[in-house]
Design an enzyme around this catalytic site. Structure first.
Site, PDB file in Angstrom:
ATOM      1  N   HIS A   1       3.077   9.713  -0.894  1.00  0.00           N
ATOM      2  CA  HIS A   1       3.754   8.680  -1.678  1.00  0.00           C
ATOM      3  C   HIS A   1       3.916   9.117  -3.134  1.00  0.00           C
ATOM      4  CE1 HIS A   1       1.741   6.068   1.498  1.00  0.00           C
ATOM      5  NE2 HIS A   1       3.028   5.808   1.669  1.00  0.00           N
TER       6      HIS A   1
ATOM      7  N   ARG B   1      -2.499   6.301   7.994  1.00  0.00           N
ATOM      8  CA  ARG B   1      -3.340   6.051   9.170  1.00  0.00           C
ATOM      9  C   ARG B   1      -4.415   7.121   9.380  1.00  0.00           C
ATOM     10  NH1 ARG B   1       1.651   3.873  10.711  1.00  0.00           N
ATOM     11  NH2 ARG B   1       1.538   1.796  11.647  1.00  0.00           N
TER      12      ARG B   1
END
Length: 360
Positions: free
Chosen positions: A63, A232
């Site tokens: 990100h 995740r």
């Protein structure tokens, strides 16, 4: 509850931002549409440009790399943090998706300080952290295939690969992105290559609906051993983490064949299937206290525009190698073992891809 609780944030509801406010470069946090739009219009009036990075939180270096790219190409970076319920199926892991608001804000603040040291760089200007009622104001969002609601569907593209395994996923992604783009009105939007089918869906949506924004794709950030970064991954733990790298290794084996001149589906994919099958058999042969079982959902060789499977790669066009595996819950977690967030009971879906570049 589909959205994390927030603490220590401010929403500018009462005041109108002046250019002197903007110059101070505070990271403003918004939960409502109207104040964000008011702020956005002030930026437009000052001839500033916005690069928008939509996220579901649990921020990692992947990100942050997109935000650095956005800051290099825009004066202001907007980040959304919203766990979108409509891209999770009724039996999927919405409730277990990691929610790390405080850590996310700290990472954004640290990145903004880093950007401040770069000449000519944009900065992190705003966080949009809406509630589900804000994003879906009329009806409660539905994750059922035939559920009610206002949705954006991109077919058949959104029904292939990840869409075949997760039927409502791309409907939810396209819908929430359409809403976010309309709210933020960014000049450019940034997505990571790791979610390659998502990038193709978003490009198609922007083109088909004449959205006034440019889609920019950042490269996949990886661990040293090749594992693609994902929110995740915190659920993997040491045992499943070690086995999970099989997906990137399988795709690299297939890529090698393409670079050696192979063009047929069989010639390119057989090494990937061999690597993954060998790993599954290896784990099945171990005792439950030692193994981390893995299932392969798909390994794909697809057209880069349609994501449809191809039999022969057109070297002038290239192709997309992609795959998805599921790391199954640990069967016998050991005392003191690093089982990851959730104690190893949460199944973890991993996706990855490699772009086979055109060869003239």
């Amino acid at each position: 509850m589909a959205f994390p609780l927030f603490r220590n944030f401010h929403v500018a509801l009462q005041c109108r931002y002046s250019t002197s406010n903007i110059a101070r470069r505070a990271i403003h946090t918004f939960r409502e549409v109207r104040p964000l739009r008011t702020f956005r219009k002030e930026l437009q009036g000052s001839q500033r440009t916005v690069g928008f990075v939509p996220t579901m939180g649990a921020l990692h270096e992947g990100h942050l790399s997109l935000m650095r790219q956005a800051a290099a190409e825009n004066t202001d970076v907007f980040v959304s943090i919203y766990v979108n319920p409509t891209q999770f199926g009724v039996n999927e892991d919405l409730d277990s998706y990691p929610k790390t608001w405080n850590e996310d804000v700290e990472k954004l603040q640290a990145l903004d300080k880093e950007l401040a040291t770069r000449t000519g760089s944009g900065r992190i200007t705003a966080i949009f952290a809406p509630t589900t009622k804000v994003i879906y104001p009329t009806l409660p969002p539905s994750s059922e295939i035939t559920g009610p609601g206002s949705f954006v569907t991109i077919t058949p593209l959104g029904s292939l690969l990840e869409g075949a395994s997760r039927p409502v996923f791309f409907r939810g992604v396209a819908t929430v992105c359409m809403k976010l783009f309309n709210i933020v009105m960014p000049e450019r939007v940034y997505f990571g290559q790791k979610d390659v089918q998502q990038t193709v869906v978003i490009r198609r949506m922007v083109k088909d609906f004449h959205l006034d924004t440019e889609v920019k794709i950042g490269h996949t950030e990886r661990e040293a051993d090749g594992l693609a970064l994902s929110s995740r991954n915190v659920y993997l733990g040491a045992r499943r983490r070690e086995v999970g790298v099989v997906l990137s290794r399988a795709l690299k084996a297939a890529e090698k064949k393409y670079l050696q001149g192979k063009r047929t589906r069989a010639d390119i994919l057989w090494p990937a299937n061999e690597v993954s099958t060998s790993k599954m058999m290896e784990q099945d042969d171990l005792p439950p206290s030692k193994r981390a079982r893995v299932e392969v959902d798909y390994i794909s060789l697809a057209d880069p525009d349609t994501m449809e499977e191809i039999k022969v790669v057109d070297a002038a066009k290239g192709a997309i190698l992609s795959g998805a595996i599921k790391m199954l819950p640990l069967e016998e977690p050991q005392e003191g073992e690093d089982c990851g967030l959730g104690g190893g009971v949460v199944p973890v879906r991993l996706i990855d891809n490699i772009i086979l570049q055109p060869i003239n």
